[in-house]
Design a protein around this motif. Sequence first.
Motif, PDB file in Angstrom:
ATOM      1  N   TYR A  21     -32.699 -35.827  26.557  1.00 29.25           N
ATOM      2  CA  TYR A  21     -33.429 -34.592  26.419  1.00 29.25           C
ATOM      3  C   TYR A  21     -33.974 -34.376  25.016  1.00 29.25           C
ATOM      4  O   TYR A  21     -34.856 -33.594  24.795  1.00 29.25           O
ATOM      5  N   VAL A  22     -33.393 -35.044  24.079  1.00 30.33           N
ATOM      6  CA  VAL A  22     -33.657 -34.656  22.704  1.00 30.33           C
ATOM      7  C   VAL A  22     -34.401 -35.706  21.889  1.00 30.33           C
ATOM      8  O   VAL A  22     -35.353 -35.423  21.196  1.00 30.33           O
ATOM      9  N   ALA A  23     -33.970 -36.928  22.010  1.00 32.51           N
ATOM     10  CA  ALA A  23     -34.328 -37.899  20.991  1.00 32.51           C
ATOM     11  C   ALA A  23     -35.742 -38.458  21.116  1.00 32.51           C
ATOM     12  O   ALA A  23     -36.238 -39.066  20.181  1.00 32.51           O
ATOM     13  N   LEU A  24     -36.391 -38.280  22.258  1.00 32.06           N
ATOM     14  CA  LEU A  24     -37.607 -39.046  22.482  1.00 32.06           C
ATOM     15  C   LEU A  24     -38.879 -38.224  22.419  1.00 32.06           C
ATOM     16  O   LEU A  24     -38.949 -37.109  22.903  1.00 32.06           O
ATOM     17  N   LYS A  25     -39.887 -38.828  21.864  1.00 29.66           N
ATOM     18  CA  LYS A  25     -41.193 -38.188  21.811  1.00 29.66           C
ATOM     19  C   LYS A  25     -42.107 -38.887  22.797  1.00 29.66           C
ATOM     20  O   LYS A  25     -42.057 -40.103  22.959  1.00 29.66           O
ATOM     21  N   LYS A  26     -42.981 -38.144  23.401  1.00 29.54           N
ATOM     22  CA  LYS A  26     -43.952 -38.735  24.318  1.00 29.54           C
ATOM     23  C   LYS A  26     -44.895 -39.645  23.539  1.00 29.54           C
ATOM     24  O   LYS A  26     -45.250 -39.361  22.409  1.00 29.54           O
ATOM     25  N   GLY A  27     -45.281 -40.752  24.179  1.00 32.02           N
ATOM     26  CA  GLY A  27     -46.227 -41.658  23.535  1.00 32.02           C
ATOM     27  C   GLY A  27     -45.682 -42.257  22.260  1.00 32.02           C
ATOM     28  O   GLY A  27     -46.384 -42.368  21.246  1.00 32.02           O
ATOM     29  N   ILE A 407     -17.285 -31.996  18.554  1.00 31.62           N
ATOM     30  CA  ILE A 407     -18.275 -33.005  18.169  1.00 31.62           C
ATOM     31  C   ILE A 407     -19.208 -32.428  17.106  1.00 31.62           C
ATOM     32  O   ILE A 407     -19.558 -33.108  16.140  1.00 31.62           O
ATOM     33  N   ALA A 408     -19.575 -31.163  17.292  1.00 34.67           N
ATOM     34  CA  ALA A 408     -20.414 -30.511  16.275  1.00 34.67           C
ATOM     35  C   ALA A 408     -19.682 -30.528  14.933  1.00 34.67           C
ATOM     36  O   ALA A 408     -20.284 -30.825  13.892  1.00 34.67           O
ATOM     37  N   ALA A 409     -18.382 -30.239  14.970  1.00 31.24           N
ATOM     38  CA  ALA A 409     -17.593 -30.273  13.732  1.00 31.24           C
ATOM     39  C   ALA A 409     -17.688 -31.648  13.085  1.00 31.24           C
ATOM     40  O   ALA A 409     -17.886 -31.765  11.872  1.00 31.24           O
ATOM     41  N   SER A 410     -17.564 -32.679  13.910  1.00 30.01           N
ATOM     42  CA  SER A 410     -17.572 -34.036  13.352  1.00 30.01           C
ATOM     43  C   SER A 410     -18.929 -34.399  12.753  1.00 30.01           C
ATOM     44  O   SER A 410     -19.037 -35.314  11.960  1.00 30.01           O
ATOM     45  N   LYS A 411     -19.971 -33.652  13.140  1.00 32.64           N
ATOM     46  CA  LYS A 411     -21.301 -33.925  12.595  1.00 32.64           C
ATOM     47  C   LYS A 411     -21.686 -32.955  11.474  1.00 32.64           C
ATOM     48  O   LYS A 411     -22.781 -33.042  10.921  1.00 32.64           O
ATOM     49  N   GLY A 474     -28.422 -36.200  19.800  1.00 34.73           N
ATOM     50  CA  GLY A 474     -28.989 -35.204  18.904  1.00 34.73           C
ATOM     51  C   GLY A 474     -28.263 -35.140  17.569  1.00 34.73           C
ATOM     52  O   GLY A 474     -27.235 -35.768  17.368  1.00 34.73           O
ATOM     53  N   SER A 475     -28.820 -34.374  16.681  1.00 35.85           N
ATOM     54  CA  SER A 475     -28.213 -34.167  15.371  1.00 35.85           C
ATOM     55  C   SER A 475     -27.297 -32.957  15.432  1.00 35.85           C
ATOM     56  O   SER A 475     -27.202 -32.272  16.454  1.00 35.85           O
ATOM     57  N   TRP A 476     -26.667 -32.655  14.309  1.00 36.19           N
ATOM     58  CA  TRP A 476     -25.854 -31.443  14.206  1.00 36.19           C
ATOM     59  C   TRP A 476     -26.700 -30.213  14.482  1.00 36.19           C
ATOM     60  O   TRP A 476     -26.286 -29.294  15.195  1.00 36.19           O
ATOM     61  N   ILE A 477     -27.916 -30.221  13.986  1.00 34.06           N
ATOM     62  CA  ILE A 477     -28.848 -29.110  14.216  1.00 34.06           C
ATOM     63  C   ILE A 477     -29.077 -28.887  15.702  1.00 34.06           C
ATOM     64  O   ILE A 477     -28.959 -27.781  16.224  1.00 34.06           O
ATOM     65  N   HIS A 478     -29.420 -29.964  16.398  1.00 33.13           N
ATOM     66  CA  HIS A 478     -29.679 -29.856  17.837  1.00 33.13           C
ATOM     67  C   HIS A 478     -28.474 -29.307  18.581  1.00 33.13           C
ATOM     68  O   HIS A 478     -28.589 -28.489  19.489  1.00 33.13           O
ATOM     69  N   LEU A 479     -27.302 -29.776  18.172  1.00 29.53           N
ATOM     70  CA  LEU A 479     -26.077 -29.372  18.846  1.00 29.53           C
ATOM     71  C   LEU A 479     -25.810 -27.886  18.623  1.00 29.53           C
ATOM     72  O   LEU A 479     -25.452 -27.162  19.554  1.00 29.53           O
ATOM     73  N   CYS A 480     -26.007 -27.432  17.399  1.00 31.54           N
ATOM     74  CA  CYS A 480     -25.796 -26.010  17.113  1.00 31.54           C
ATOM     75  C   CYS A 480     -26.757 -25.150  17.916  1.00 31.54           C
ATOM     76  O   CYS A 480     -26.382 -24.090  18.434  1.00 31.54           O
TER      77      CYS A 480
END
Lengths: 571, 571
Positions: A21-27, A407-411, A474-480
């Motif tokens: 859901y997070v990591a990929l950009k179209k094209g 997991i968020a804590a670990s990131k 995702g990153s910590w940001i995405h997770l938060c």
Amino acid sequence: MSSFANSASTREVTISNAPPYVALKKGEQLPTVMTVATSDPSGGAGIEADLKTFTAHRCYGLTCMAALTAQTPEGVYAIHEIPKDHFKLTLETNLRDMRVDAIKTGMLTKAAVEVLYETFGAMTADERPHLVVDPVLVATSGSTLVKDQSVIEFIKTLAPLATLLTPNAYEAGRILGHENLELKSVEDLVKTACEVQKATSCPNVLLKGGHAPWVDAKGQKRVTDVLRLGDKTVLYQSVFCTSENTHGTGCTLASAIASNLAHGESLQHAVFGGIQYVHNAIEIGCTVTQPHVKHNGPINHIYAIKQPLQEMVEDLSYSAHALRVDDNRSNSTASSSSSSLVSQIRDSGSFFDYLIADPRVKPYWESYTRHEFVKRVADGTLARDKFRFFLEQDYAYLDNYAQIHCIAASKAPTTEDFDKSVHIVSEIKTEMEKHREKMIRQFDISDMKHFDQIKMGSALRNYARFFDDVARNGSWIHLCVALSPCLMGYGHALRNFKDKITVPKGDIYHSWCEDYLAPWYVEAMDAGLILLDRVCQMSDDWDTLCKIYASVCKLETEFWDAALHYSPETD
Amino acid sequence: MSSFANSASTREVTISNAPPYVALKKGEQLPTVMTVATSDPSGGAGIEADLKTFTAHRCYGLTCMAALTAQTPEGVYAIHEIPKDHFKLTLETNLRDMRVDAIKTGMLTKAAVEVLYETFGAMTADERPHLVVDPVLVATSGSTLVKDQSVIEFIKTLAPLATLLTPNAYEAGRILGHENLELKSVEDLVKTACEVQKATSCPNVLLKGGHAPWVDAKGQKRVTDVLRLGDKTVLYQSVFCTSENTHGTGCTLASAIASNLAHGESLQHAVFGGIQYVHNAIEIGCTVTQPHVKHNGPINHIYAIKQPLQEMVEDLSYSAHALRVDDNRSNSTASSSSSSLVSQIRDSGSFFDYLIADPRVKPYWESYTRHEFVKRVADGTLARDKFRFFLEQDYAYLDNYAQIHCIAASKAPTTEDFDKSVHIVSEIKTEMEKHREKMIRQFDISDMKHFDQIKMGSALRNYARFFDDVARNGSWIHLCVALSPCLMGYGHALRNFKDKITVPKGDIYHSWCEDYLAPWYVEAMDAGLILLDRVCQMSDDWDTLCKIYASVCKLETEFWDAALHYSPETD
């Protein structure tokens, strides 16, 4: 579908849109690498090994075949040369229509070398892609693929145009005109690398030491690869692998280096990564031959490939959720001005207000925080078994929610952020304790195992899956950001229905409503707002934040939908 | 290396053995899939797309080429047929020397179909690998690759031997003898799938609906793929992708299905996963063509591939640690009787005693727990700046150690295990607090930022890297085992040197020694023993547990080595 409505054996399955859901950009602008070489149908060497290597390096692979062999690790049985015209047309059309960031050449025919020289010679140095020339003269299995001495001459012709030439000891000898070059020490290797560099006028030469291992003071067999990088020398030392799986090592090394160059790495790093990749691929190896094939099995090109696809195949719940918010991606006008929007909000303050007002998020936020389920709890009209189902699912949800906070804590980027996450985890655990007490009192649960055995419904499974995906990719940001709607939404939903709370005090419905209006919850929301502002300020990708927020609001809505439409029969 | 010892520009780099450390077994039995098809040098379709798909599914790919095209998404420019003899020899040698779990056929020549029919016809049903036949008649770009009607007849000949036939609407029409078959509804699709099944005698048929989208009640364009699974029907519904990136979808679907079959999936699941994979690959797409190519770009075969290799290229510290314990793997006798050993210990009790006594662990455990560093602290002869370096590194280590416990918590199988991990995290945080106080008192540190700015030395970086790798690739069990040596080793080391503690009371060295002999630490070790027993009992892979334990003991040893050999100049 009347024609087969009676058939009990017909089953419908829904396919979702693209995870992750997070990591990929179209094209996606994949780095591209073309292999100009010969096919090894058994898959261990040649263009097959090259394509596997490009793919394992997340590069887009192209091919231009000079010949096809029929071979296996047992030997080379036949060679079919591709006509010069067809080879030339293939090279031309690939270079004309496709982006080519790097080229790797392997075993070539005389015709192929001629065409390559013509084509690259006509380009300026700026136009030429990175060119890694592996001067293949002998397959690891010992068969001489190219007997024509003139091919060596042609390789020398090509070498001045190349970024890197990667001979092994034997090939270096042939290039220098020695049939049996003996390389007994690291000094010999360095000397030979310099000579090859001079003889070919190739700016950079990697002389591979795999065929000339040496023994260190402790009796350990070692290999040194020597990179002549202009007038510098870099030595790469490694432990000699005694594996039988060495088929295709040369092709793979050149391809890995080309892939790293296509990714924009420096040559020195590209070579380092390439050697390491081949080393690992040999060390791990794979068993793909029939039992009678004893030697020279293929290396393992895909050791580093995870198989997220496995879950996709096995878990049908994965499919139930579409990235519906993505359907509008191509129409999105916010997209182009994403970063400037972030800096705008950065000045004004609250990212939360912007998030829930964003046209891509708003409908999902609204349907979540004005949900019928909450209204029915507030006025006491929700059936008790539906509420029980909800409480149980919510209990299981909180368990997962706590894990994801871990997991968020670990990131977390700072100790302070780390501590906050750990604190939230203990708060969630307390909340779960309260849930348990409520359920025990209200629904006469006596066996504590009950709570460990709650079966996750599909809405919860999908929600957990989303969290898992963001946690992985995702990153910590995405997770938060993903963890925010649950906290914020319950508070806002209860505010929206505050005037509709007509269920009498003392009822479990009443205390549930009051919980999310209580001062401690408002405080938690305030802390959540501060965190959300902090993480949003760290991001320049407003689109992704909106996408995540919208997705989670949708998952929350469906979580309440599931409770609202729950019936014991559908359980 | 005297000959270039004076050259300042020579640099040595050491290559390690294979990471990841945990997840991989030597000589992995990869599922194998062979594509029998035609090359698309531009990489979007044909055997190139097939190999990418196999690789993305962690399958070993083989090829057998019937023809080479020169093509790009713009069109097909030439076809070069491979002579029948060469094709036949390739097929035969692959089947003779290599393991082939599944075969996918794509665009074929008449000669190729004849050879395939001969070869597969001579096999019994048990001998035949899974065979997925994609009856390619038209490339997505509209060029008719195969004009010869007789190829259709041959495909029909091959179909009864196949596991699955995967026509699209056009191909189904050609197979049924209708040039322009109109498929307007799901009913039409199901009817046609049944007819193709009957006409070809292929036991299972997947009729792809991508060329015949329909519109649902909400105006959403949808696609239905129909699987006739013997006498059952399964419908796979998905949202129609409006992407331009559709080059190679047919090849890719058949290859993904063949990969899933090679992994041992049921046909129904294999098809589900295949459709989902293609759907995602289209949805994500990639930009690899030159700007003048506007349409029909390739799909993204590698969207799910992570790039752990990236780190390998960029971070030289990754290389400093060899899996030295692995060097003995091939000599290991414990390996074959691994599970029985686990059950033996299971009966007797303490896994810890067995772990540190295992010949693969013992030397590393000994060098760790009898380390000179501890002796020098105990007798007060260690230089203060070395101790300070150690304390700082240990402080940074604890920060990481807490994070990894968080990840362990997130992987914990029960709520109780989860709570324990979270509890340990708070204990570590308390210990860090103590460290801070000690350092402030002893070394006159006034700026608290000091602790956030500790530079990780290479021993610590390697240790952290190992934890990270186990956290990513290992299970909860692996992670618990990796976290154990730190706890257990400090206690045992101090016990070993208990009689050597001659440094006066009140000295920071003395209190450091006492800490790991104190009752609270012994209690923590007892809890650690119970946990270790619990996780070891859950594992049947004693080798991996030993490998991890040995690796971490080695990393601990090197951690103390680094402190012992620290000098301000080498900092």
